[in-house]
Design an enzyme around this catalytic site. Sequence first.
Site, mmCIF file in Angstrom:
data_model
loop_
_atom_site.group_PDB
_atom_site.id
_atom_site.type_symbol
_atom_site.label_atom_id
_atom_site.label_comp_id
_atom_site.label_asym_id
_atom_site.label_seq_id
_atom_site.Cartn_x
_atom_site.Cartn_y
_atom_site.Cartn_z
ATOM 1 C CD GLU A 1 -17.702 -22.542 -56.730
ATOM 2 O OE1 GLU A 1 -17.576 -22.504 -57.974
ATOM 3 O OE2 GLU A 1 -18.757 -22.253 -56.148
ATOM 4 C CD GLU B 1 -12.304 -20.070 -60.089
ATOM 5 O OE1 GLU B 1 -13.550 -20.154 -59.931
ATOM 6 O OE2 GLU B 1 -11.778 -19.866 -61.186
ATOM 7 C CD GLU C 1 -19.287 -18.096 -60.969
ATOM 8 O OE1 GLU C 1 -19.217 -19.212 -60.402
ATOM 9 O OE2 GLU C 1 -18.867 -17.890 -62.117
#
Length: 122
Positions: free
Chosen positions: A32, A73, A80
């Site tokens: 990420e 996050e 996601e």
Amino acid sequence: MKSPYKGKTGIKRLTNAFTYSVAGTFAAFKHEDAFRQEVILSAVLIPLALYLGQTVIEQALMISSILLVIIVELLNSSLEATVDRISVKRHKLSKRAKDIGSAAVFFSLINASVIWFLILVK
């Protein structure tokens, strides 16, 4: 239906939880970009908060606002990944889920910015 992974208790459960947390942190850092950027930013901002915060409360607010960005996050990245696991095809509900996760990160960044601004400009 009972999960076979939920039977652990005591030290074994704590050891497993810690191991999974470390693995998740490394996975997020590896995969990420946004997480890597936020970790680098936090490596700069957390010591700066200790220096600039005039009271323990100010330091705690500044540091916790940065940690909140990282937490949100991580949650967004896991959301996601889950959506992508289900299907990488474009779908309006997948887009909505990802956009809402992104909005959560955005608002956590606004929160951190407001806290830092209010403390530093006082």
